[in-house]
Enzyme design. Sequence first.
Site, PDB file in Angstrom:
ATOM      1  N   ASP A  17       0.939  -1.485  -0.093  1.00 14.14           N
ATOM      2  CA  ASP A  17       0.161   0.032  -0.228  1.00 14.14           C
ATOM      3  C   ASP A  17       0.809   1.594  -0.062  1.00 14.14           C
ATOM      4  O   ASP A  17       0.573   2.459   0.926  1.00 14.14           O
ATOM      5  CB  ASP A  17      -1.251   0.559   1.307  1.00 14.14           C
ATOM      6  CG  ASP A  17      -1.967  -1.276   0.642  1.00 14.14           C
ATOM      7  OD1 ASP A  17      -2.434  -1.773   0.080  1.00 14.14           O
ATOM      8  OD2 ASP A  17      -2.911  -0.991   1.723  1.00 14.14           O
ATOM      9  N   LYS A 115      -6.997  -5.083  -2.604  1.00 10.41           N
ATOM     10  CA  LYS A 115      -7.551  -5.986  -1.803  1.00 10.41           C
ATOM     11  C   LYS A 115      -9.238  -4.717  -1.360  1.00 10.41           C
ATOM     12  O   LYS A 115      -8.526  -3.513  -1.616  1.00 10.41           O
ATOM     13  CB  LYS A 115      -6.319  -5.989  -1.049  1.00 10.41           C
ATOM     14  CG  LYS A 115      -6.100  -4.704  -0.033  1.00 10.41           C
ATOM     15  CD  LYS A 115      -4.683  -5.195   0.222  1.00 10.41           C
ATOM     16  CE  LYS A 115      -4.228  -4.212   1.309  1.00 10.41           C
ATOM     17  NZ  LYS A 115      -4.948  -3.134   2.028  1.00 10.41           N
ATOM     18  N   CYS A 160      -1.804  -2.989   7.502  1.00 14.50           N
ATOM     19  CA  CYS A 160      -1.613  -3.573   6.433  1.00 14.50           C
ATOM     20  C   CYS A 160      -0.716  -3.922   6.806  1.00 14.50           C
ATOM     21  O   CYS A 160      -0.505  -5.486   6.186  1.00 14.50           O
ATOM     22  CB  CYS A 160      -2.722  -3.067   5.160  1.00 14.50           C
ATOM     23  SG  CYS A 160      -4.316  -2.226   5.102  1.00 14.50           S
TER      24      CYS A 160
HETATM   25  C1  VGL Z   1      -4.420   0.881   5.717  1.00 16.30           C
HETATM   26  C2  VGL Z   1      -6.126   1.639   7.504  1.00 16.30           C
HETATM   27  C3  VGL Z   1      -7.053   1.278   5.731  1.00 16.30           C
HETATM   28  C4  VGL Z   1      -3.156   0.703   5.047  1.00 16.30           C
HETATM   29  C5  VGL Z   1      -5.328   0.699   4.530  1.00 16.30           C
HETATM   30  O1  VGL Z   1      -2.698  -0.032   3.960  1.00 16.30           O
HETATM   31  O2  VGL Z   1      -2.426   0.446   6.174  1.00 16.30           O
HETATM   32  N1  VGL Z   1      -5.331   1.416   6.910  1.00 16.30           N
HETATM   33  N2  VGL Z   1      -7.548   1.030   5.153  1.00 16.30           N
END
Ligand code: VGL
Length: 213
Positions: A17, A115, A160
Amino acid sequence: MRSAIGIEEPDLLLVVDVQKDFCPGGRLEIKEGDAVVPVINRLARLFRHAVLTQDWHPAGHLSFASAQPGKRPFESIALPYGEQTLWPDHCVQGSDGAEFHAGLSVLCSELILRKGFRRDVDSYSAFKENDRKTSTGLRGYLKERGFRRLFAVGLALDVCVRFSAEDAAEAGFETYVVVDACRAVDPRAGLEAAKRSFAKAGVTMVESAALAS
Ligand code: VGL
Ligand code: ZN
């Protein structure tokens, strides 16, 4: 200090991410989130194989506080599958904020795994969604490709990256988190909780300087 870890076949770099919305100026900005980019770019040159993950939510996703009447970001709610933290709208499919950081350069990336695309289930982990039942398919892909060691990096260390690394260890991969190639949403409590949890899950924390070709 532990001795150097030589990166060899069949090791995998899992880049979690590294998207604009998690970097300064983004909709769910993480302090120094963009600082992981040069570290990851350098690491990527040690590896032959990488997988990138991309948080990829439909508008109105249930993890958005804006989709839950009366709720504000960082509160949590009880859902049929358990507790869910609510976030500002982020990484909406097709939006600029969902793009990877423009400076990210991982030429050995062979798969982009998206995802969190189901409106009613969030997915922190690259392996299993937050209902802890729905598989993303990544386990099967990585097993079939023959990978044995996974090195996780990216955003956010306490969300994540944490869930992905712990699920990787549970799936039988020898799993490392390269800490200086990550940043946490909550660099105090979140980071501490992640460290304790990694110890239990059998995930090893390393510094990028310990990895060599
Ligand atoms: C994430 C919060 C919400 C992450 C993703 O990538 O850590 N955190 N969605
Ligand atoms: Zn998300």
